[in-house]
Design a protein around this motif. Sequence first.
Motif, PDB file in Angstrom:
ATOM      1  N   ALA A 197       0.848  -1.411   0.053  1.00 32.22           N
ATOM      2  CA  ALA A 197      -0.069   0.149  -0.005  1.00 32.22           C
ATOM      3  C   ALA A 197       0.923   1.143  -0.064  1.00 32.22           C
ATOM      4  O   ALA A 197       0.570   2.222  -0.831  1.00 32.22           O
ATOM      5  CB  ALA A 197      -1.087   0.010   1.151  1.00 32.22           C
ATOM      6  N   LEU A 198       1.955   1.229   0.737  1.00 30.38           N
ATOM      7  CA  LEU A 198       2.769   2.486   0.638  1.00 30.38           C
ATOM      8  C   LEU A 198       3.446   2.546  -0.674  1.00 30.38           C
ATOM      9  O   LEU A 198       3.662   3.761  -0.993  1.00 30.38           O
ATOM     10  CB  LEU A 198       3.880   2.122   1.790  1.00 30.38           C
ATOM     11  N   LEU A 199       3.922   1.484  -1.138  1.00 32.93           N
ATOM     12  CA  LEU A 199       4.619   1.646  -2.353  1.00 32.93           C
ATOM     13  C   LEU A 199       3.734   2.230  -3.567  1.00 32.93           C
ATOM     14  O   LEU A 199       3.969   3.110  -4.307  1.00 32.93           O
ATOM     15  CB  LEU A 199       5.487   0.247  -2.924  1.00 32.93           C
ATOM     16  N   GLY A 200       2.499   1.699  -3.493  1.00 32.25           N
ATOM     17  CA  GLY A 200       1.580   2.061  -4.414  1.00 32.25           C
ATOM     18  C   GLY A 200       1.191   3.590  -4.156  1.00 32.25           C
ATOM     19  O   GLY A 200       1.138   4.224  -5.261  1.00 32.25           O
ATOM     20  N   ALA A 201       0.972   3.879  -3.152  1.00 35.41           N
ATOM     21  CA  ALA A 201       0.773   5.533  -2.701  1.00 35.41           C
ATOM     22  C   ALA A 201       1.813   6.060  -3.122  1.00 35.41           C
ATOM     23  O   ALA A 201       1.833   7.486  -3.754  1.00 35.41           O
ATOM     24  CB  ALA A 201       0.503   5.744  -1.276  1.00 35.41           C
ATOM     25  N   ALA A 202       3.121   5.815  -2.916  1.00 35.31           N
ATOM     26  CA  ALA A 202       4.078   6.652  -3.302  1.00 35.31           C
ATOM     27  C   ALA A 202       4.244   6.542  -5.109  1.00 35.31           C
ATOM     28  O   ALA A 202       4.731   7.583  -5.627  1.00 35.31           O
ATOM     29  CB  ALA A 202       5.553   5.855  -3.046  1.00 35.31           C
ATOM     30  N   LEU A 203       3.972   5.549  -5.493  1.00 32.44           N
ATOM     31  CA  LEU A 203       4.011   5.496  -6.925  1.00 32.44           C
ATOM     32  C   LEU A 203       2.977   6.509  -7.677  1.00 32.44           C
ATOM     33  O   LEU A 203       3.266   7.332  -8.708  1.00 32.44           O
ATOM     34  CB  LEU A 203       3.831   4.095  -7.485  1.00 32.44           C
ATOM     35  N   LEU A 204       1.951   6.445  -7.163  1.00 26.81           N
ATOM     36  CA  LEU A 204       0.747   7.333  -7.500  1.00 26.81           C
ATOM     37  C   LEU A 204       1.163   8.783  -7.240  1.00 26.81           C
ATOM     38  O   LEU A 204       0.877   9.777  -8.019  1.00 26.81           O
ATOM     39  CB  LEU A 204      -0.555   7.038  -6.895  1.00 26.81           C
ATOM     40  N   LEU A 205       1.806   9.012  -6.187  1.00 28.62           N
ATOM     41  CA  LEU A 205       2.442  10.445  -5.766  1.00 28.62           C
ATOM     42  C   LEU A 205       3.417  10.993  -6.830  1.00 28.62           C
ATOM     43  O   LEU A 205       3.530  11.815  -7.253  1.00 28.62           O
ATOM     44  CB  LEU A 205       2.904  10.583  -4.604  1.00 28.62           C
ATOM     45  N   ALA A 206       4.434  10.107  -7.025  1.00 30.00           N
ATOM     46  CA  ALA A 206       5.434  10.283  -8.124  1.00 30.00           C
ATOM     47  C   ALA A 206       4.938  10.494  -9.618  1.00 30.00           C
ATOM     48  O   ALA A 206       5.489  11.301 -10.262  1.00 30.00           O
ATOM     49  CB  ALA A 206       6.488   9.100  -7.858  1.00 30.00           C
ATOM     50  N   ILE A 207       3.935   9.845  -9.853  1.00 25.08           N
ATOM     51  CA  ILE A 207       3.557   9.802 -11.248  1.00 25.08           C
ATOM     52  C   ILE A 207       2.751  11.177 -11.409  1.00 25.08           C
ATOM     53  O   ILE A 207       2.725  11.852 -12.228  1.00 25.08           O
ATOM     54  CB  ILE A 207       2.447   8.635 -11.557  1.00 25.08           C
ATOM     55  N   ALA A 208       1.874  11.619 -10.350  1.00 24.50           N
ATOM     56  CA  ALA A 208       1.050  12.947 -10.238  1.00 24.50           C
ATOM     57  C   ALA A 208       2.241  13.982 -10.304  1.00 24.50           C
ATOM     58  O   ALA A 208       1.948  15.120 -10.922  1.00 24.50           O
ATOM     59  CB  ALA A 208       0.433  13.011  -8.856  1.00 24.50           C
ATOM     60  N   ARG A 209       3.245  13.894  -9.617  1.00 23.90           N
ATOM     61  CA  ARG A 209       4.281  15.065  -9.753  1.00 23.90           C
ATOM     62  C   ARG A 209       5.076  15.064 -10.887  1.00 23.90           C
ATOM     63  O   ARG A 209       5.254  16.102 -11.361  1.00 23.90           O
ATOM     64  CB  ARG A 209       5.451  14.810  -8.488  1.00 23.90           C
ATOM     65  N   TRP A 210       5.055  14.120 -11.784  1.00 23.44           N
ATOM     66  CA  TRP A 210       6.011  13.652 -12.916  1.00 23.44           C
ATOM     67  C   TRP A 210       5.106  14.428 -13.954  1.00 23.44           C
ATOM     68  O   TRP A 210       5.536  15.152 -14.887  1.00 23.44           O
ATOM     69  CB  TRP A 210       6.293  12.641 -13.167  1.00 23.44           C
ATOM     70  N   GLN A 211       3.676  14.283 -13.875  1.00 24.94           N
ATOM     71  CA  GLN A 211       2.873  14.774 -14.718  1.00 24.94           C
ATOM     72  C   GLN A 211       2.616  16.310 -14.617  1.00 24.94           C
ATOM     73  O   GLN A 211       2.314  17.116 -15.650  1.00 24.94           O
ATOM     74  CB  GLN A 211       1.302  14.189 -14.485  1.00 24.94           C
ATOM     75  N   ARG A 212       2.858  16.908 -13.574  1.00 24.79           N
ATOM     76  CA  ARG A 212       2.856  18.292 -13.463  1.00 24.79           C
ATOM     77  C   ARG A 212       3.840  19.087 -14.376  1.00 24.79           C
ATOM     78  O   ARG A 212       3.663  20.243 -14.533  1.00 24.79           O
ATOM     79  CB  ARG A 212       2.676  18.801 -12.070  1.00 24.79           C
ATOM     80  N   ARG A 213       4.904  18.413 -14.448  1.00 26.37           N
ATOM     81  CA  ARG A 213       5.951  19.298 -15.220  1.00 26.37           C
ATOM     82  C   ARG A 213       5.805  19.564 -16.668  1.00 26.37           C
ATOM     83  O   ARG A 213       5.354  19.530 -17.338  1.00 26.37           O
ATOM     84  CB  ARG A 213       7.169  18.236 -15.087  1.00 26.37           C
TER      85      ARG A 213
END
Length: 84
Positions: free
Chosen positions: A68-84
């Motif tokens: 669950a923690l890894l999944g949440a971290a991956l979703l957060l990383a993808i969201a931050r990456w898409q903002r660029r």
Amino acid sequence: MADFLGNFVLALLLVLLLRVLYAVCAMLVRTRDGGNIAFAIALPAGLLYIVVRNPVPVSNWAGLASGALLGAALLLAIARWQRR
């Protein structure tokens, strides 16, 4: 070890399912149609009812938590990456 990996993958899939459910409900609400909004409210409520009625036994909580923690971290990383 198999219990850990099984619960790890289960948690990753649950995080993905929650993200997809959130996206679908958000799209339904954006249509501003009363029926779609009612369905967007009923869909998570129905799934929650199923989960509460038929719980899945968890044999390894560490695997579930780390997935669950890894999944949440991956979703957060993808969201931050898409903002660029």
